[in-house]
Design an enzyme around this catalytic site. Structure first.
Site, PDB file in Angstrom:
ATOM      1  N   TRP A   1      69.039  90.072  54.552  1.00 37.98           N
ATOM      2  CA  TRP A   1      70.195  89.500  55.224  1.00 37.98           C
ATOM      3  C   TRP A   1      71.229  90.603  55.431  1.00 37.98           C
ATOM      4  O   TRP A   1      71.415  91.469  54.606  1.00 37.98           O
ATOM      5  CB  TRP A   1      70.822  88.355  54.421  1.00 37.98           C
TER       6      TRP A   1
ATOM      7  N   ASP B   1      77.848  97.653  62.088  1.00 36.88           N
ATOM      8  CA  ASP B   1      77.139  97.454  60.818  1.00 36.88           C
ATOM      9  C   ASP B   1      75.770  96.848  61.111  1.00 36.88           C
ATOM     10  O   ASP B   1      75.683  95.717  61.608  1.00 36.88           O
ATOM     11  CB  ASP B   1      77.968  96.515  59.928  1.00 36.88           C
TER      12      ASP B   1
ATOM     13  N   HIS C   1      73.682  96.240  58.729  1.00 39.48           N
ATOM     14  CA  HIS C   1      73.509  95.360  57.562  1.00 39.48           C
ATOM     15  C   HIS C   1      72.088  95.349  57.008  1.00 39.48           C
ATOM     16  O   HIS C   1      71.483  94.291  56.820  1.00 39.48           O
ATOM     17  CB  HIS C   1      73.990  93.947  57.894  1.00 39.48           C
TER      18      HIS C   1
ATOM     19  N   ARG D   1      85.440  97.474  64.242  1.00 39.89           N
ATOM     20  CA  ARG D   1      84.004  97.240  64.092  1.00 39.89           C
ATOM     21  C   ARG D   1      83.614  96.137  65.050  1.00 39.89           C
ATOM     22  O   ARG D   1      84.281  95.102  65.109  1.00 39.89           O
ATOM     23  CB  ARG D   1      83.708  96.820  62.648  1.00 39.89           C
TER      24      ARG D   1
ATOM     25  N   GLU E   1      88.005  99.652  55.362  1.00 33.88           N
ATOM     26  CA  GLU E   1      87.694  98.374  55.999  1.00 33.88           C
ATOM     27  C   GLU E   1      88.787  97.356  55.651  1.00 33.88           C
ATOM     28  O   GLU E   1      89.273  97.317  54.524  1.00 33.88           O
ATOM     29  CB  GLU E   1      86.337  97.853  55.491  1.00 33.88           C
TER      30      GLU E   1
ATOM     31  N   HIS F   1      87.574  93.694  62.172  1.00 36.58           N
ATOM     32  CA  HIS F   1      86.256  93.143  62.518  1.00 36.58           C
ATOM     33  C   HIS F   1      86.321  92.322  63.796  1.00 36.58           C
ATOM     34  O   HIS F   1      86.752  91.164  63.760  1.00 36.58           O
ATOM     35  CB  HIS F   1      85.809  92.178  61.422  1.00 36.58           C
TER      36      HIS F   1
ATOM     37  N   GLU G   1      76.737 101.698  60.178  1.00 39.52           N
ATOM     38  CA  GLU G   1      76.705 101.371  58.748  1.00 39.52           C
ATOM     39  C   GLU G   1      75.386 100.728  58.339  1.00 39.52           C
ATOM     40  O   GLU G   1      74.825  99.930  59.090  1.00 39.52           O
ATOM     41  CB  GLU G   1      77.865 100.417  58.455  1.00 39.52           C
TER      42      GLU G   1
ATOM     43  N   TYR H   1      74.046  88.399  61.823  1.00 34.08           N
ATOM     44  CA  TYR H   1      75.040  88.918  60.888  1.00 34.08           C
ATOM     45  C   TYR H   1      76.350  89.271  61.622  1.00 34.08           C
ATOM     46  O   TYR H   1      76.324  89.831  62.711  1.00 34.08           O
ATOM     47  CB  TYR H   1      74.529  90.184  60.171  1.00 34.08           C
TER      48      TYR H   1
ATOM     49  N   ASP I   1      85.483  89.208  50.349  1.00 32.42           N
ATOM     50  CA  ASP I   1      85.026  88.908  48.987  1.00 32.42           C
ATOM     51  C   ASP I   1      85.570  89.923  47.975  1.00 32.42           C
ATOM     52  O   ASP I   1      85.390  89.748  46.773  1.00 32.42           O
ATOM     53  CB  ASP I   1      83.496  88.819  48.911  1.00 32.42           C
TER      54      ASP I   1
ATOM     55  N   GLU J   1      78.082 100.044  50.345  1.00 33.60           N
ATOM     56  CA  GLU J   1      78.878  98.915  49.845  1.00 33.60           C
ATOM     57  C   GLU J   1      78.168  98.197  48.705  1.00 33.60           C
ATOM     58  O   GLU J   1      78.825  97.527  47.911  1.00 33.60           O
ATOM     59  CB  GLU J   1      79.249  97.943  50.974  1.00 33.60           C
TER      60      GLU J   1
ATOM     61  N   HIS K   1      84.517  99.748  51.197  1.00 34.73           N
ATOM     62  CA  HIS K   1      84.229  98.361  51.553  1.00 34.73           C
ATOM     63  C   HIS K   1      85.515  97.547  51.373  1.00 34.73           C
ATOM     64  O   HIS K   1      86.236  97.736  50.404  1.00 34.73           O
ATOM     65  CB  HIS K   1      83.130  97.878  50.594  1.00 34.73           C
TER      66      HIS K   1
ATOM     67  N   ARG L   1      80.578 104.223  51.219  1.00 28.04           N
ATOM     68  CA  ARG L   1      81.227 102.905  51.285  1.00 28.04           C
ATOM     69  C   ARG L   1      81.537 102.293  49.920  1.00 28.04           C
ATOM     70  O   ARG L   1      82.029 101.168  49.836  1.00 28.04           O
ATOM     71  CB  ARG L   1      80.305 101.949  52.049  1.00 28.04           C
TER      72      ARG L   1
ATOM     73  N   ASN M   1      80.239  88.463  45.092  1.00 25.75           N
ATOM     74  CA  ASN M   1      80.063  87.357  46.039  1.00 25.75           C
ATOM     75  C   ASN M   1      78.737  86.629  45.828  1.00 25.75           C
ATOM     76  O   ASN M   1      77.661  87.225  45.926  1.00 25.75           O
ATOM     77  CB  ASN M   1      80.157  87.901  47.474  1.00 25.75           C
TER      78      ASN M   1
HETATM   79  O1  EZ4 Z   1      78.377  91.339  54.235  1.00 21.64           O
HETATM   80  O2  EZ4 Z   1      80.960  91.783  51.816  1.00 21.64           O
HETATM   81  O3  EZ4 Z   1      80.797  95.791  55.959  1.00 21.64           O
HETATM   82  N1  EZ4 Z   1      80.951  94.713  55.491  1.00 21.64           N
HETATM   83  C1  EZ4 Z   1      79.977  93.903  55.073  1.00 21.64           C
HETATM   84  C2  EZ4 Z   1      80.400  92.608  54.415  1.00 21.64           C
HETATM   85  C3  EZ4 Z   1      79.326  92.042  53.499  1.00 21.64           C
HETATM   86  C4  EZ4 Z   1      79.964  91.106  52.516  1.00 21.64           C
HETATM   87  C5  EZ4 Z   1      78.946  90.524  51.530  1.00 21.64           C
HETATM   88  O4  EZ4 Z   1      79.589  89.786  50.552  1.00 21.64           O
HETATM   89  O5  EZ4 Z   1      78.822  94.227  55.213  1.00 21.64           O
HETATM   90  O6  EZ4 Z   1      80.760  91.679  55.411  1.00 21.64           O
HETATM   91 CO    CO Z   2      78.676  96.290  55.574  1.00 23.02          CO
END
Ligand code: EZ4
Ligand code: CO
Length: 402
Positions: free
Chosen positions: A402, A210, A212, A147, A339, A122, A236, A159, A316, A262, A312, A283, A37
């Site tokens: 991010w 998550d 992130h 999630r 997921e 999600h 996560e 996020y 993407d 991931e 994961h 993941r 991605n």
């Molecule tokens: O942000 O795959 O758990 N899922 C994630 C995803 C990631 C994307 C990044 O390309 O963290 O949503």
């Molecule tokens: Co994630």
């Protein structure tokens, strides 16, 4: 059965995908996903310029030898670009083997270990009320695991919160868009979200979250501890997990299960986290971690420490990865969860597939190979569209994760 042709197909049916098609002299072909991605062209070039020429004339049945050739033979090991290119070749070759033998991939791996693959959806919203509504919708759709992400007061574009309520796609601009992050507000807000969800939905739904990669180890420990009363299925990516020892600090303070990986590409990225029992779910997935051949090694290693799979499965990862992952997850003995973010109708049309959703589970179908194809004529109508993932900065302008 010799490889006659290997070609890369870049298409953008709603979002970008890089796909490898390998054709044999017997006419049997297989496809693999190579999507990275926001950095798609790097993998397309790695395949076209450096890998495809190496494949021509080789015996398509020798999956392990070709995996080792691409891994050891490059001299430069690991990394997201190399391992995605290897994954694409590996998955295409497993697909060919399955089709040649008339067997679904799960049978080649050792047969099914379960009736279906439990997935999590999600749910997200701009605030706690919206996220609560989204969780209710997933429960209505039959999901057992969800999630939950929510907007944080005072933070623009946090996020995991999407404009479109069903398809979450963070890569939203040709050049990375900027978002603002603030940890103190997030740490105060997130326990309130899960308190509200348990009040509304009770104990039964499996709830996940998550972080992130946004927290320091101490902040992660604080969050994991404050979420304990809400009994998460997992928390996560609490930290970027580059320094794996730092997870000991999180573990010392909390029993909230942790899921990481991931962004990992090989067993070497997660071996310390696994063997020191610092995580509960790994993941890593097919496209990110060198295909079925390597993910199987990660899963077997993880099983020794009772760490389970949690592949994961964001949008993407193309339907090709989802199909292959569902065969893998149907077989793998130490399965945790999968997921699932449904792809758009445009994406599904370009990648016709045999998998299907029912009662909170995905089923891989029984077609030989991984059961996912590509409609090349349709794919050609969606040219590559540059898109990058956002970046995050703190309020004072400092770059963050991010
Ligand atoms: O942000 O795959 O758990 N899922 C994630 C995803 C990631 C994307 C990044 O390309 O963290 O949503
Ligand atoms: Co994630």
């Amino acid at each position: 059965m010799r490889i006659r042709e290997a070609r890369v197909i870049v298409t953008s049916p709603g979002r970008n995908f890089v796909t490898l098609k390998i054709v044999t002299d017997e006419g049997v072909y297989g496809i693999g996903d190579a999507t990275l991605n926001g950095r798609e062209k790097a993998v397309a070039s790695y395949l076209e310029d450096h890998v495809c020429p190496l494949l021509i004339g080789r015996d398509a049945r020798r999956i392990e030898d070709i995996w080792q050739l691409l891994y050891r033979g490059a001299y430069w090991r690991r990394g997201p670009v190399t391992m995605r290119a290897i994954a694409a070749v590996d998955v295409a070759l497993w697909d060919i083997k399955g089709k040649a033998m008339g067997a679904p991939l799960y049978d080649l791996l050792g047969g099914k270990s379960r009736d279906g693959v439990t997935v999590y959806g999600h749910a997200n919203g701009r605030d706690i009320a919206e996220t609560t509504d989204a969780v209710a919708r997933y429960i209505d759709l039959g999901y057992h695991a969800i999630r939950a992400q929510s907007g944080v007061p005072g933070l623009d574009k946090p996020y995991g919160v999407s404009k479109d309520k069903h398809v979450y796609e963070p890569a939203d601009a040709a050049l990375a868009s900027e978002t603002i992050w603030s940890t103190p507000e997030y740490l105060r807000h997130t326990p309130r979200l899960f308190d509200a969800l348990r009040t509304s939905f009770g104990e039964a739904p499996l709830l996940l979250h998550d972080a992130h990669h946004r927290l320091t180890p101490q902040e992660a420990a604080k969050l994991a501890k404050s979420l304990e009363p809400y009994d998460l299925f997992w928390l996560e990516d609490p930290t970027p997990a580059e320094n794996q020892e730092s997870f000991q600090l999180i573990r010392q303070h909390s029993t909230t299960p942790l899921a990481v990986g991931e962004v990992f590409n090989t067993l070497w990225d997660c071996k310390d986290l696994i063997q020191n029992q610092l995580i509960d779910y790994i993941r890593a997935t097919i496209v990110g971690a060198g295909g079925i051949t390597h993910l199987r090694r990660i899963a077997d290693f993880a099983a020794v420490w009772q760490v389970r799979t949690g592949c994961h499965g964001a949008t993407d990862l193309s339907p090709v990865t989802m199909g292959a992952a569902l065969h893998f997850q149907s077989w793998v003995p130490n399965f945790g969860i999968q997921e699932y973010m449904p792809h758009s109708a445009e994406t599904d049309a370009v990648f016709p597939h045999h998998y299907s959703f029912a009662d909170g589970m995905l089923h891989p179908g029984d077609a030989p190979g991984h059961g996912v194809d590509i409609d090349e004529a349709l794919a050609a109508t969606y040219p590559y569209t540059p898109r990058q993932l956002p970046i995050a900065r703190l309020r004072d302008g400092s770059m963050w994760n991010w």
